[in-house]
Design a protein around this motif. Structure first.
Motif, short mmCIF file in Angstrom:
data_model
loop_
_atom_site.label_atom_id
_atom_site.label_comp_id
_atom_site.label_asym_id
_atom_site.label_seq_id
_atom_site.Cartn_x
_atom_site.Cartn_y
_atom_site.Cartn_z
N LEU A 276 -9.16 4.42 0.44
CA LEU A 276 -7.94 5.11 0.00
C LEU A 276 -8.20 5.75 -1.37
O LEU A 276 -8.57 5.05 -2.33
N ALA A 277 -7.99 7.03 -1.46
CA ALA A 277 -8.30 7.76 -2.69
C ALA A 277 -7.48 7.23 -3.87
O ALA A 277 -6.26 7.04 -3.76
N ARG A 278 -8.15 6.98 -4.96
CA ARG A 278 -7.55 6.64 -6.25
C ARG A 278 -6.77 5.32 -6.23
O ARG A 278 -5.93 5.09 -7.07
N LEU A 279 -7.08 4.45 -5.27
CA LEU A 279 -6.59 3.07 -5.29
C LEU A 279 -7.77 2.14 -5.47
O LEU A 279 -8.82 2.32 -4.84
N MET B 178 -8.87 -9.54 -0.14
CA MET B 178 -7.96 -8.81 0.73
C MET B 178 -7.45 -7.54 0.06
O MET B 178 -7.30 -6.49 0.71
N ALA B 179 -7.17 -7.61 -1.25
CA ALA B 179 -6.75 -6.41 -1.97
C ALA B 179 -7.85 -5.35 -1.94
O ALA B 179 -7.58 -4.16 -1.74
N SER B 180 -9.09 -5.78 -2.12
CA SER B 180 -10.22 -4.84 -2.09
C SER B 180 -10.35 -4.19 -0.72
O SER B 180 -10.58 -2.98 -0.62
N LEU B 181 -10.20 -5.00 0.32
CA LEU B 181 -10.28 -4.45 1.68
C LEU B 181 -9.12 -3.50 1.97
O LEU B 181 -9.30 -2.47 2.63
N ALA B 182 -7.95 -3.84 1.46
CA ALA B 182 -6.76 -3.04 1.74
C ALA B 182 -6.87 -1.63 1.16
O ALA B 182 -6.36 -0.67 1.75
N GLU C 48 -5.54 6.79 -11.04
CA GLU C 48 -5.86 5.68 -10.15
C GLU C 48 -4.71 4.67 -10.21
O GLU C 48 -3.94 4.64 -11.17
N VAL C 49 -4.62 3.88 -9.16
CA VAL C 49 -3.66 2.78 -9.11
C VAL C 49 -4.45 1.49 -8.98
O VAL C 49 -5.25 1.34 -8.03
N LEU C 50 -4.28 0.60 -9.93
CA LEU C 50 -4.94 -0.70 -9.90
C LEU C 50 -4.05 -1.68 -9.13
O LEU C 50 -2.87 -1.83 -9.46
N ILE D 90 0.83 -1.20 0.00
CA ILE D 90 0.00 0.00 0.00
C ILE D 90 0.86 1.25 0.00
O ILE D 90 0.58 2.23 -0.73
N ALA D 91 1.93 1.26 0.78
CA ALA D 91 2.82 2.42 0.82
C ALA D 91 3.44 2.69 -0.54
O ALA D 91 3.58 3.84 -0.97
N ALA D 92 3.83 1.64 -1.25
CA ALA D 92 4.41 1.80 -2.58
C ALA D 92 3.38 2.37 -3.56
O ALA D 92 3.69 3.27 -4.37
N ALA D 93 2.15 1.86 -3.49
CA ALA D 93 1.10 2.35 -4.38
C ALA D 93 0.78 3.81 -4.13
O ALA D 93 0.63 4.61 -5.07
N VAL D 94 0.70 4.19 -2.86
CA VAL D 94 0.39 5.58 -2.51
C VAL D 94 1.54 6.51 -2.92
O VAL D 94 1.31 7.61 -3.45
N ALA D 95 2.77 6.08 -2.70
CA ALA D 95 3.92 6.91 -3.08
C ALA D 95 3.95 7.16 -4.58
O ALA D 95 4.20 8.29 -5.03
#
Length: 244
Positions: free
Chosen positions: A67-70, A59-63, A33-35, A19-24
């Motif tokens: 979170l905006a644009r994820l 789990m990916a959906s819950l994670a 958006e990040v898929l 998640i941190a990598a996707a947000v960064a």
């Protein structure tokens, strides 16, 4: 120009480092958006995913909830056969996205083995690659490890004037020192995983008792230990080390 990020991997399970990598990457490249894309079948991985595609997508959906644009994507889960990065990217092309609009997000540890990925080096022409720093894996070492790619590497979101080709962006973001292997091992031992995975993922894992049984192929049992004894990485994905 619309920009889309993609973070893929077995995600067995997804954790706070993913998640941190996707947000960064989302913030550094202003991605619409990040898929987040769990793989379906990693054929060359010595140990297959321990959770089903259904649970890994859940789990990916819950994670990414809240979170905006994820957004979680079932693209690879729905696709038939092995989950290859090149083919996933080409499906995005078929939907009207050009390579310059796509930013494939991976860790520095995974990218160090890019030469083992299917259709290398051509896969690098299918999207921009965002290589996120990982604890213990310095971005600065990649140019010397992969000298043939050094001219394509850019620091952060920098781009050369007039550049239209895809590039390899090295993103020095701080990400938690956690892996899916560590999460599974802690669950097997009965230790807490609080802070290593998003809270809703923690709840899902415990509700369904994922990774806790000592069934054949569970973490730490003979099949996984044998794979490690042979020197094979527990994070190898169909010839592609993507994300653990």
């Amino acid at each position: 120009m619309t920009r889309i990020g993609l973070l893929g991997g077995t995600l067995d399970p997804i954790h706070c480092g993913h998640i941190a990598a996707a947000v960064a990457a989302r913030d550094a490249f202003d991605l619409r958006e990040v898929l987040v894309v769990p793989s379906h079948v990693p054929p060359h991985r010595p140990i297959q995913p321990l959770a089903s595609p259904f649970h890994r997508f859940a789990m990916a959906s819950l994670a990414v909830s809240g979170l905006a644009r994820l957004q979680a994507s079932d693209d690879e889960v729905r696709a038939q056969g092995p989950s290859y990065t090149a083919e996933t990217l080409e499906r995005l092309h078929a939907r009207g996205l050009s390579p310059s609009q796509i930013f494939f997000i991976t860790g520095a540890d995974a990218f160090a083995d890019i030469a083992t990925w299917r259709r290398y080096p051509g896969v690098l022409d299918l999207a921009n690659f965002v290589v996120v720093a990982r604890p213990g894996h310095a971005l600065d070492a990649l140019a010397s490890r992969l000298p043939s790619l050094a001219s394509r590497m850019r620091r952060g979101a920098d781009a050369r004037a007039g550049e239209t080709a895809t590039a390899i962006h090295l993103l020095p973001a701080a990400t938690p020192d956690v892996s899916s292997t560590e999460v599974r091992d802690r669950l097997r031992r009965g230790d807490t995983i609080a802070g290593l995975v998003p809270p809703l993922v923690d709840t899902h894992i415990h509700q369904h008792r994922l990774y806790m049984s000592a069934s054949p192929g569970a973490p730490g049992t003979a099949p996984e230990q044998a794979g490690r004894a042979r020197g094979q990485s527990a994070v190898q994905l169909h010839g592609e080390n993507r994300e653990d």
